[in-house]
Design a protein around this motif. Structure first.
Motif, PDB file in Angstrom:
ATOM      1  N   ARG A 225       0.825  -1.213   0.000  1.00  0.00           N
ATOM      2  CA  ARG A 225       0.000   0.000   0.000  1.00  0.00           C
ATOM      3  C   ARG A 225       0.855   1.257   0.000  1.00  0.00           C
ATOM      4  N   VAL A 226       1.954   1.239   0.728  1.00  0.00           N
ATOM      5  CA  VAL A 226       2.868   2.391   0.743  1.00  0.00           C
ATOM      6  C   VAL A 226       3.503   2.574  -0.630  1.00  0.00           C
ATOM      7  N   VAL A 227       3.946   1.472  -1.238  1.00  0.00           N
ATOM      8  CA  VAL A 227       4.565   1.545  -2.569  1.00  0.00           C
ATOM      9  C   VAL A 227       3.569   2.086  -3.586  1.00  0.00           C
ATOM     10  N   VAL A 228       2.343   1.571  -3.554  1.00  0.00           N
ATOM     11  CA  VAL A 228       1.317   2.032  -4.490  1.00  0.00           C
ATOM     12  C   VAL A 228       1.056   3.524  -4.298  1.00  0.00           C
TER      13      VAL A 228
ATOM     14  N   GLN B 297       1.894   9.078  -6.738  1.00  0.00           N
ATOM     15  CA  GLN B 297       2.352  10.467  -6.684  1.00  0.00           C
ATOM     16  C   GLN B 297       3.356  10.771  -7.789  1.00  0.00           C
ATOM     17  N   ALA B 298       4.037   9.763  -8.284  1.00  0.00           N
ATOM     18  CA  ALA B 298       5.094   9.972  -9.272  1.00  0.00           C
ATOM     19  C   ALA B 298       4.660   9.621 -10.686  1.00  0.00           C
ATOM     20  N   SER B 299       3.365   9.482 -10.930  1.00  0.00           N
ATOM     21  CA  SER B 299       2.913   9.018 -12.239  1.00  0.00           C
ATOM     22  C   SER B 299       3.145  10.073 -13.309  1.00  0.00           C
TER      23      SER B 299
ATOM     24  N   GLY C 207       0.661  -7.094  -9.392  1.00  0.00           N
ATOM     25  CA  GLY C 207      -0.720  -6.876  -9.797  1.00  0.00           C
ATOM     26  C   GLY C 207      -1.348  -5.713  -9.052  1.00  0.00           C
ATOM     27  N   GLU C 208      -1.052  -5.609  -7.760  1.00  0.00           N
ATOM     28  CA  GLU C 208      -1.557  -4.484  -6.964  1.00  0.00           C
ATOM     29  C   GLU C 208      -1.023  -3.157  -7.502  1.00  0.00           C
TER      30      GLU C 208
ATOM     31  N   CYS D 187      -2.045   1.881  -9.887  1.00  0.00           N
ATOM     32  CA  CYS D 187      -1.269   3.050 -10.300  1.00  0.00           C
ATOM     33  C   CYS D 187      -1.368   3.244 -11.803  1.00  0.00           C
ATOM     34  N   PRO D 188      -1.427   4.491 -12.224  1.00  0.00           N
ATOM     35  CA  PRO D 188      -1.396   4.744 -13.670  1.00  0.00           C
ATOM     36  C   PRO D 188       0.036   4.579 -14.184  1.00  0.00           C
ATOM     37  N   LEU D 189       0.269   3.491 -14.876  1.00  0.00           N
ATOM     38  CA  LEU D 189       1.606   3.227 -15.397  1.00  0.00           C
ATOM     39  C   LEU D 189       1.715   3.735 -16.823  1.00  0.00           C
TER      40      LEU D 189
END
Length: 133
Positions: free
Chosen positions: A18-21, A26-28, A49-50, A55-57
């Motif tokens: 959850r922290v990584v996501v 924020q960096a997308s 997968g999470e 996240c918008p990749l």
């Protein structure tokens, strides 16, 4: 005790996910590159997968050996739009790579190294460094 430890580790991994996501959001947009997907375990694929769904990749690239079916099944589950299969290097290219790293290597050693590597570039680089010594 073991089950408690495993549950604790799973909960901790979920919290880290959850922290990584949140950080990635924020960096997308984000370019995500993972190498050697064939070494990833189920938990790692779940984490990916999470991240991929949360996240918008901009783009995601995963390398994996094509002969490793479990990794490919996980990869397909991520609904990736394009797959690029990279083959091994041929003998001529393998020889050139080895000689670029070990120009003074004996021809017999180079031949054996090319055969032993089966065209895998990383292995060829490591063998080239060994031949150069």
């Amino acid at each position: 005790r073991v089950a408690h430890t495993q549950r604790h580790e799973a909960a901790r991994a979920l919290a880290v996910t959850r922290v990584v996501v949140a950080m990635v959001r924020q960096a997308s947009p984000v370019l995500l590159v993972l190498e050697d997907g064939h070494w990833m375990d189920n938990s790692s694929w779940m984490l990916l997968g999470e991240v991929a769904t949360g996240c918008p990749l901009a783009s995601m690239h995963i390398t994996a050996r094509p002969d490793h079916i479990p990794a490919l099944a996980h990869y397909a589950a991520l609904n990736v739009s394009e797959e690029m299969v990279l083959g091994v290097l041929d003998n001529e290219t393998s020889t050139r790579l080895l000689l670029s790293l070990a120009p003074d290597a004996e021809p017999g050693m180079v031949r054996r190294a090319v055969e032993q590597s089966s065209g895998h570039p990383l292995y060829l680089v490591e063998l080239g460094h060994m031949l150069a010594k």
